[in-house]
Motif scaffolding. Sequence first.
Motif, PDB file in Angstrom:
ATOM      1  N   VAL A  83       0.835  -1.209   0.000  1.00  0.00           N
ATOM      2  CA  VAL A  83       0.000   0.000   0.000  1.00  0.00           C
ATOM      3  C   VAL A  83       0.869   1.258   0.000  1.00  0.00           C
ATOM      4  O   VAL A  83       1.791   1.388   0.806  1.00  0.00           O
ATOM      5  N   HIS A  84       0.538   2.188  -0.905  1.00  0.00           N
ATOM      6  CA  HIS A  84       1.272   3.462  -0.954  1.00  0.00           C
ATOM      7  C   HIS A  84       0.334   4.654  -1.110  1.00  0.00           C
ATOM      8  O   HIS A  84       0.470   5.639  -0.396  1.00  0.00           O
ATOM      9  N   SER A  85      -0.631   4.615  -2.059  1.00  0.00           N
ATOM     10  CA  SER A  85      -1.459   5.798  -2.298  1.00  0.00           C
ATOM     11  C   SER A  85      -2.775   5.390  -2.934  1.00  0.00           C
ATOM     12  O   SER A  85      -2.922   4.304  -3.509  1.00  0.00           O
ATOM     13  N   VAL A  86      -3.760   6.297  -2.838  1.00  0.00           N
ATOM     14  CA  VAL A  86      -5.045   6.130  -3.500  1.00  0.00           C
ATOM     15  C   VAL A  86      -5.583   7.513  -3.832  1.00  0.00           C
ATOM     16  O   VAL A  86      -5.363   8.475  -3.079  1.00  0.00           O
ATOM     17  N   PHE A  87      -6.270   7.636  -4.989  1.00  0.00           N
ATOM     18  CA  PHE A  87      -6.917   8.893  -5.342  1.00  0.00           C
ATOM     19  C   PHE A  87      -8.035   8.600  -6.333  1.00  0.00           C
ATOM     20  O   PHE A  87      -7.865   7.797  -7.257  1.00  0.00           O
ATOM     21  N   PHE A  88      -9.188   9.277  -6.148  1.00  0.00           N
ATOM     22  CA  PHE A  88     -10.311   9.159  -7.069  1.00  0.00           C
ATOM     23  C   PHE A  88     -10.663  10.547  -7.578  1.00  0.00           C
ATOM     24  O   PHE A  88     -10.955  11.453  -6.802  1.00  0.00           O
ATOM     25  N   LEU A  89     -10.599  10.713  -8.898  1.00  0.00           N
ATOM     26  CA  LEU A  89     -10.981  11.981  -9.520  1.00  0.00           C
ATOM     27  C   LEU A  89     -12.497  12.126  -9.573  1.00  0.00           C
ATOM     28  O   LEU A  89     -13.042  13.215  -9.411  1.00  0.00           O
TER      29      LEU A  89
END
Length: 603
Positions: A264-270
Amino acid sequence: MPARPHVLRPAAILSALSSLALLPVAVRAAPSPSVPVVVGRLAARFHPLPRPPAAPPLWAVAMASPRLGWAVVGSGPSRRVAQTLDGGRTWRVRVHAALPVLALAAPDPRHVDLLEGCPGGACRGAALYASADGGATWRLRWRSSSLAAYALSFPTPSAGYAVVGPPPGRPWGAYRLLASQDGGRRWDSRPLPACVGGGGGGWAMAFDPAARGFLLCGGPPSAGEQEKALWRTDDGGRTWHLVAESVPPGGPSRVGPLPVAGYVHSVFFLTPRLGWIGLVRGGLYRTDDGGRTFRPAAPPFPPAVADGGASVAFLPSGFGWLDEAGTGALFTTDDGRHWSWVYPPPHPALVSALPGGVAAGAATPYDPSAVFLRSSAAAGWRWTGEAPGAISALEALAPDELAAAVNFGLGLAMSESAGGTWTALPVPAGWRIVALGLDGPASGWLLARPVARPTAPAALFSRTGAAAGPFWQRLTPPFVPLAAVATGPASGVALGRVGRKTAAWATADGGRTWTPLTAPGAAQATGMGARGSLVWVYGPGFVDVSAWRGAAWTVVRLPPSLRPAVVSFGDPDHALLAQEDGAVWSTADGGTNWYELDAPPPA
């Protein structure tokens, strides 16, 4: 190979046939070459740009606008917080104190938040610092000496979220979500979902202004693999539902699958459907259905990025940033379909000069389709467009007219707008272009290899611009061509190998007969170019230039260790030299003095 400023329009030749034909030639045996006539010898002097310190590692990028943003630069105890005002090309340290900053948030150009965590495992607790004046002053909003911070999200200046829990190495204790509605002054504790392995393998989250958020958590890592789970909330973290999870091969899955490989490092939802997850030792994955399925994303980053992990974030306008975990950064303007390298700024790998110092460049290492122009010998690079695919060969025919081999040489495209728009031209069927030597949009030469035999020797093809007949005709010179440039409708020069010997050649009858050019360094040459009566050959440590179609030569001695990848003259005074290691040099005095060019700005 560079080309001549010959102005014809691609539209006039679109109806030409793309079939391939052999042009019969009557090969005349070449006479023994004579001794080259050398009329001058120059010892080139190179003037590098002032060398700034090596670009420091870049972490935790948070952009407030397409040009203004923040990042952690440096590594270990030397980490500092820096600001960019030019889209990420340069950074200036604004917080000189060595804080163990784990994450940044920049909800608008004036507000920025710093979360102190435990990067590298060393931990002194958790703290949040905030600035409301663009980084001029900072205030401590919150601190805890008993907790460690693991993730931060501030979708607006007032609404913020943080994941806190036990410090690294102390797996006991509960992880929890803290939520604030006053910029981090006061926090409410909210439950976190039951993550696999207790969540000790890492946390990442991203919220939007509507209190909708996604949370990625992981269990204990093992041998490059880790069980993970992706959760979603629509009410600011009060309730959660499982979206996707990773399970061992063959195991049951209640929801969509997540990759097992990577940490696990990062998550993003536009948007609620379009999002990304970044994994250490796993790369970047994209979803278009709200997280039910993920597929590997394909930005042009080097393989090492997959080892360090990647973080992606977007502004509402669709401008996005990819932080490559200490390697550098890329940006996108089309929702992540194409990415351009911005830090450290790269040089073009291909250059093509025109008279007066005008030049074109292309194929920067991490933006292979970008096109750049220089309007004069004193001007810098400026981005002018994108080719319809990765560029593998480039020629400037005039300041606004370009030719490029694209898509790994499987396509040929012409532009009359400096790279703004492109027109496709036929390519010899079954062949892959490896070099261009055009005399104009409708005439010239190209080298190509069979698609089915990529290691086969290159073949030489000619186009005279005639409206009738096949578009490209194959020539059969008495040598294996290494480089070739047309200098007129029936004339041209080439670098070729006969057996183990390399020599320069010229033709005045469309390639039916060839005579040797007595270039001093032809036997060691790796490339060749021509523009009108100007001819040059080059190789490790030298450039031989002739302004008399090869009748007499000036030898330019380069440093022995310098290996030119491309040399392109626009006129007898102005030329560009691109090194194999990426540096680009310019001369305005025929090769006596070479000045290093700065890298082009972000596209």
